[in-house]
Design an enzyme around this catalytic site. Structure first.
Site, mmCIF file in Angstrom:
data_model
loop_
_atom_site.group_PDB
_atom_site.id
_atom_site.type_symbol
_atom_site.label_atom_id
_atom_site.label_comp_id
_atom_site.label_asym_id
_atom_site.label_seq_id
_atom_site.Cartn_x
_atom_site.Cartn_y
_atom_site.Cartn_z
ATOM 1 N N ASP A 1 0.815 -0.957 0.063
ATOM 2 C CA ASP A 1 -0.033 0.019 0.035
ATOM 3 C C ASP A 1 0.910 1.392 0.108
ATOM 4 O O ASP A 1 2.061 1.271 0.360
ATOM 5 C CB ASP A 1 -0.926 0.088 1.291
ATOM 6 C CG ASP A 1 -0.188 -0.152 2.581
ATOM 7 O OD1 ASP A 1 0.815 -0.728 2.560
ATOM 8 O OD2 ASP A 1 -0.657 0.531 3.397
ATOM 9 N N GLU B 1 -0.387 -2.035 5.170
ATOM 10 C CA GLU B 1 0.682 -1.874 6.329
ATOM 11 C C GLU B 1 0.425 -0.476 7.152
ATOM 12 O O GLU B 1 0.434 -0.633 8.278
ATOM 13 C CB GLU B 1 1.891 -2.176 5.932
ATOM 14 C CG GLU B 1 3.176 -2.166 7.149
ATOM 15 C CD GLU B 1 3.478 -0.917 7.618
ATOM 16 O OE1 GLU B 1 3.656 -0.857 8.520
ATOM 17 O OE2 GLU B 1 3.311 0.097 6.803
#
Length: 386
Positions: free
Chosen positions: A75, A132
């Site tokens: 991400d 994350e």
């Protein structure tokens, strides 16, 4: 490490493609598709939709019974990129400002090396994790049965570190990244006119006492060799310039590198807040949430990782005594279930005039370290699965 110009250029091309098209937590649909498509081409058994947008790929060679996992986060952060590159983010309010696209590409590169050479004896699982940044992706994958469906004996991951020379590796045994806990302290006093404090119970005075007292947790309750941080970051009241407020709210966060330290901080914070409020006749509401747990490296896995890193970068470029970092990382959730090792790979260019750290709007991953990251994962597989 055997440098291959075509391989290095392929990694750069993938990285630039991902950098132009960043996707935030649980939005990593196209990133996951690129990853899954490439892994299928390489002959991996691929599962998608693990933890909503995560990908898990498996490759077995030989008859060895050991299974090791490698993880990369996918991400981006929710920020607007200010750097100027041919591959600058095309998505407003989204940028790869932490280098996760680089981690993804290095693991994809390792997947190619493993599939091409097949010179290990056992099973590797490649875990491409979503979300994350908010600390939700690892738990989401675990809730989808990550370890039950894809058992692993140990796991490894790396993160770029722009403050260390490019291509160097840094890790340590024990706590390497901190927990993050958030707190909210609501102090309820008795409001009144600023000219008549004797008729009020001033929650601002109580808050001031609490803020100062909380600093003694690190200095007097924690072991001085165990890094911890307690930070009050916001103060809100319902008062105005001539009115003593009725309520004050203190917000903040804490960091620690061990579960024991984390527990001490929470216990002492609540004791201090309630005791001071009681002493001043105020009421206290104490809320404490655990966002990230400490990331703790296993000794045997650190030794494996250091040996693999030395094969890639030379032993003189590998440190196994790096200082803990007080930022947080949800790979810690995986290492709470299986032993493993987390490393930093340096990204600072030689003679670089200005260094932009992770989450800076000018940050850009150093392409020259992509190949070293790929070879590191590959060498861990070769080292551990003999």
């Amino acid at each position: 490490m055997i440098h291959n110009e075509a391989f290095a250029n392929q990694l750069k091309e993938w990285r630039h493609q991902l950098h132009q098209n960043p996707e935030a937590a649980f939005e990593e649909v196209q990133t996951a598709k690129l990853v899954a498509d490439r892994l299928k081409e390489l002959g991996y058994q691929v599962h998608t939709g693990i933890g909503r947008t995560g990908v898990v790929a498996t490759l077995t060679c030989g008859t060895g019974g050991r299974t090791i996992g490698f993880r990369a986060d996918m991400d981006c952060i929710c920020n607007t990129e200010q750097g100027v590159h041919p591959y600058t983010s095309r998505i407003p309010g989204r940028m790869h400002g932490c280098g996760h696209e680089g981690h993804t590409v290095s693991l994809l590169g390792a997947a190619e090396l493993m599939a091409r050479n097949r010179d290990f004896n056992g099973t590797v699982r490649l875990v491409f994790q979503p979300a994350e940044e908010p600390g939700k992706g690892a738990l989401a994958m675990m809730e989808d049965g990550l370890f039950e469906r894809f058992p692993m004996d140990e796991m490894y991951a790396l993160h770029n570190w722009p403050l260390e020379p490019a291509g160097t590796f840094h890790t340590r045994v024990g706590g390497i990244m901190a927990s993050e806990d958030n707190f909210e302290i609501i102090i309820k006093g008795k409001g009144g006119h600023a000219s008549a404090p004797h008729g009020a119970i001033d929650p601002l005075v109580v808050a001031a006492q609490i803020i100062l007292a909380l600093q003694t947790i690190v200095s007097r309750s924690e072991n001085p060799v165990d890094p911890s941080v307690v930070s009050c970051t916001e103060l809100h009241t319902d008062g105005v310039h001539n009115t003593i407020p009725s309520t004050v709210t203190i917000l903040g966060d804490t960091r620690s590198t061990s579960l024991e330290a984390q527990q001490i901080i929470q216990r002492r914070m609540e004791e201090i807040c309630r005791s001071i409020c009681q002493a001043y006749g105020a009421e206290c509401e104490f809320k404490y949430t655990h966002e990230f747990i400490p990331l703790v490296n296993d000794k045997a896995c650190v030794e494996v990782a250091a040996e693999a890193a030395a094969k890639v970068a030379g032993r003189e470029n590998v440190s196994t005594d790096t200082k803990p970092v007080m930022a947080s990382e949800d790979f810690a959730q995986f290492l709470a279930k299986v032993p493993g090792c987390y490393l930093f790979i340096g990204g600072m260019r030689e003679n670089q005039e200005e260094v932009y750290t992770c989450h800076n709007p000018h940050f850009d991953y150093n392409d020259d370290t992509l190949e070293a990251g790929a070879w590191f994962f590959y060498e861990v597989a070769r080292t551990r699965l003999q």
